[in-house]
Design a protein around this motif. Structure first.
Motif, PDB file in Angstrom:
ATOM      1  N   LYS A  53       0.807  -1.218   0.000  1.00  0.00           N
ATOM      2  CA  LYS A  53       0.000   0.000   0.000  1.00  0.00           C
ATOM      3  C   LYS A  53       0.848   1.279   0.000  1.00  0.00           C
ATOM      4  O   LYS A  53       0.315   2.382  -0.056  1.00  0.00           O
ATOM      5  CB  LYS A  53      -0.911   0.019   1.238  1.00  0.00           C
ATOM      6  CG  LYS A  53      -1.973  -1.069   1.229  1.00  0.00           C
ATOM      7  CD  LYS A  53      -2.978  -0.864   0.102  1.00  0.00           C
ATOM      8  CE  LYS A  53      -4.105  -1.879   0.165  1.00  0.00           C
ATOM      9  NZ  LYS A  53      -5.093  -1.681  -0.933  1.00  0.00           N
ATOM     10  N   GLY A  54       2.168   1.130   0.075  1.00  0.00           N
ATOM     11  CA  GLY A  54       3.057   2.282  -0.009  1.00  0.00           C
ATOM     12  C   GLY A  54       3.343   2.992   1.290  1.00  0.00           C
ATOM     13  O   GLY A  54       3.954   4.065   1.296  1.00  0.00           O
ATOM     14  N   PHE A  55       2.925   2.405   2.440  1.00  0.00           N
ATOM     15  CA  PHE A  55       3.156   3.059   3.721  1.00  0.00           C
ATOM     16  C   PHE A  55       4.551   2.772   4.281  1.00  0.00           C
ATOM     17  O   PHE A  55       5.030   3.501   5.138  1.00  0.00           O
ATOM     18  CB  PHE A  55       2.088   2.653   4.736  1.00  0.00           C
ATOM     19  CG  PHE A  55       0.762   3.294   4.459  1.00  0.00           C
ATOM     20  CD1 PHE A  55       0.482   4.567   4.932  1.00  0.00           C
ATOM     21  CD2 PHE A  55      -0.190   2.651   3.702  1.00  0.00           C
ATOM     22  CE1 PHE A  55      -0.735   5.177   4.665  1.00  0.00           C
ATOM     23  CE2 PHE A  55      -1.415   3.248   3.433  1.00  0.00           C
ATOM     24  CZ  PHE A  55      -1.686   4.519   3.906  1.00  0.00           C
ATOM     25  N   VAL A  71       2.950   7.950   3.250  1.00  0.00           N
ATOM     26  CA  VAL A  71       2.863   8.732   4.487  1.00  0.00           C
ATOM     27  C   VAL A  71       3.031  10.214   4.180  1.00  0.00           C
ATOM     28  O   VAL A  71       2.292  11.065   4.678  1.00  0.00           O
ATOM     29  CB  VAL A  71       3.925   8.266   5.501  1.00  0.00           C
ATOM     30  CG1 VAL A  71       3.943   9.173   6.728  1.00  0.00           C
ATOM     31  CG2 VAL A  71       3.667   6.821   5.907  1.00  0.00           C
ATOM     32  N   TRP A  72       4.005  10.529   3.343  1.00  0.00           N
ATOM     33  CA  TRP A  72       4.237  11.933   2.984  1.00  0.00           C
ATOM     34  C   TRP A  72       3.075  12.468   2.151  1.00  0.00           C
ATOM     35  O   TRP A  72       2.702  13.641   2.274  1.00  0.00           O
ATOM     36  CB  TRP A  72       5.547  12.065   2.208  1.00  0.00           C
ATOM     37  CG  TRP A  72       6.709  11.518   2.967  1.00  0.00           C
ATOM     38  CD1 TRP A  72       7.468  10.437   2.646  1.00  0.00           C
ATOM     39  CD2 TRP A  72       7.232  11.990   4.209  1.00  0.00           C
ATOM     40  NE1 TRP A  72       8.421  10.205   3.595  1.00  0.00           N
ATOM     41  CE2 TRP A  72       8.306  11.142   4.563  1.00  0.00           C
ATOM     42  CE3 TRP A  72       6.894  13.052   5.050  1.00  0.00           C
ATOM     43  CZ2 TRP A  72       9.042  11.322   5.727  1.00  0.00           C
ATOM     44  CZ3 TRP A  72       7.633  13.232   6.205  1.00  0.00           C
ATOM     45  CH2 TRP A  72       8.689  12.373   6.530  1.00  0.00           C
ATOM     46  N   GLU A  73       2.510  11.627   1.306  1.00  0.00           N
ATOM     47  CA  GLU A  73       1.360  12.043   0.509  1.00  0.00           C
ATOM     48  C   GLU A  73       0.192  12.434   1.416  1.00  0.00           C
ATOM     49  O   GLU A  73      -0.480  13.447   1.195  1.00  0.00           O
ATOM     50  CB  GLU A  73       0.943  10.907  -0.418  1.00  0.00           C
ATOM     51  CG  GLU A  73      -0.188  11.275  -1.373  1.00  0.00           C
ATOM     52  CD  GLU A  73      -0.573  10.111  -2.276  1.00  0.00           C
ATOM     53  OE1 GLU A  73      -1.709  10.130  -2.783  1.00  0.00           O
ATOM     54  OE2 GLU A  73       0.255   9.189  -2.464  1.00  0.00           O
ATOM     55  N   LEU A  74      -0.048  11.636   2.458  1.00  0.00           N
ATOM     56  CA  LEU A  74      -1.109  11.957   3.415  1.00  0.00           C
ATOM     57  C   LEU A  74      -0.818  13.262   4.143  1.00  0.00           C
ATOM     58  O   LEU A  74      -1.717  14.078   4.370  1.00  0.00           O
ATOM     59  CB  LEU A  74      -1.260  10.825   4.436  1.00  0.00           C
ATOM     60  CG  LEU A  74      -1.976   9.559   3.983  1.00  0.00           C
ATOM     61  CD1 LEU A  74      -1.904   8.510   5.085  1.00  0.00           C
ATOM     62  CD2 LEU A  74      -3.424   9.838   3.635  1.00  0.00           C
ATOM     63  N   SER A  75       0.446  13.471   4.504  1.00  0.00           N
ATOM     64  CA  SER A  75       0.795  14.648   5.300  1.00  0.00           C
ATOM     65  C   SER A  75       0.576  15.947   4.535  1.00  0.00           C
ATOM     66  O   SER A  75       0.344  16.991   5.140  1.00  0.00           O
ATOM     67  CB  SER A  75       2.256  14.560   5.763  1.00  0.00           C
ATOM     68  OG  SER A  75       3.142  14.734   4.677  1.00  0.00           O
TER      69      SER A  75
END
Length: 246
Positions: A53-55, A71-75
């Motif tokens: 999932k890329g996490f 994680v960076w995409e979410l941030s």
């Protein structure tokens, strides 16, 4: 019901794995399994899913994992309009330029404080403050501020907590907190780490709530006890301006 419990447990374990990376940038399966108390085979299955999932991302050469791009995409979608780490950054940079030392911003998170922003000193010899560091709430200038300006109920709850270290002089500690509230700032001199000194003040928002702690820290070779008290009025002024923003 049983399937739902298993699903929730898997989510909890996956989140526990991700939280391991708050302490280290790269971790192996054995390290992760040890930290969260699970068998390596269970951790491996969870890591495989998180990787897909890329996490997390795995280094093929070292077999270690690090946080993935997801994680960076979410941030990037975190709200910026009321984020203190973003709102206060220009004022923190001005404070660094005025005092010449490292400026940090802390939020209380349960029984810890979390450094959510830092502006490093431009001096060759300086104290480097890592953003994201989680520190205990019972030691250090910023910790003392967050405890001193917490509600009486919160203070008593902390002091009664079995994980809170037993104070040699509990009455003296409470008197210290009262003095901090009266003067509006706290200091520490080689209290948490050797060779470092700091002064911290509360940032009080427009609802008269303590939103964060603002601190200036540096090496004791430049910052003596007198310097900490000289810095305090400058910090109080800056914290007041920041408080009007939120």
């Amino acid at each position: 019901m049983e399937d739902r419990k298993l699903t929730v447990r898997a989510v909890e374990r996956a989140l526990d794995i991700l939280m391991c990376f708050t302490k280290s940038g790269e971790l192996g399966l054995t390290e992760i399994a040890g930290q969260i108390g699970l068998h390596k085979s269970t951790v491996h299955r969870l890591m495989t899913t998180l990787e897909e999932k890329g996490f997390v991302a795995r280094d093929a050469a070292t077999e270690k994992y690090r946080l993935g791009l997801k994680v960076w995409e979410l941030s990037t979608h975190l709200s910026k309009s009321d984020d203190p780490a973003v709102l206060f950054l220009p004022a923190m940079e001005r404070l660094r330029d005025r005092l010449g030392e490292t400026v940090s911003l802390y939020l209380r998170d349960g029984k810890d404080r979390l450094r959510i922003q830092a502006v490093q000193s431009n001096q060759a010899i300086r104290r480097v403050a890592q953003v994201g560091a989680r520190l205990p709430l019972y030691v250090g200038a910023s910790s003392k501020v967050l405890v001193a300006f917490a509600s009486e109920e919160d203070r008593q709850e902390l002091l009664r907590d079995p994980e809170w270290p037993e104070m040699a002089d509990p009455e003296g500690y409470l008197r210290m907190l009262e003095e901090i509230r009266e003067r509006g700032y706290a200091t520490s001199f080689e209290e948490r780490e050797p060779g470092a000194a700091a002064v911290a003040v509360p940032i009080v928002n427009r609802r008269d709530e303590v939103a964060a702690a603002l601190s200036v820290s540096g090496p004791i070779s430049r910052i003596g006890v007198d310097t900490l008290h000289e810095f305090a009025p400058v910090l109080i002024e800056a914290a007041h301006e920041m408080g009007l923003m939120i």
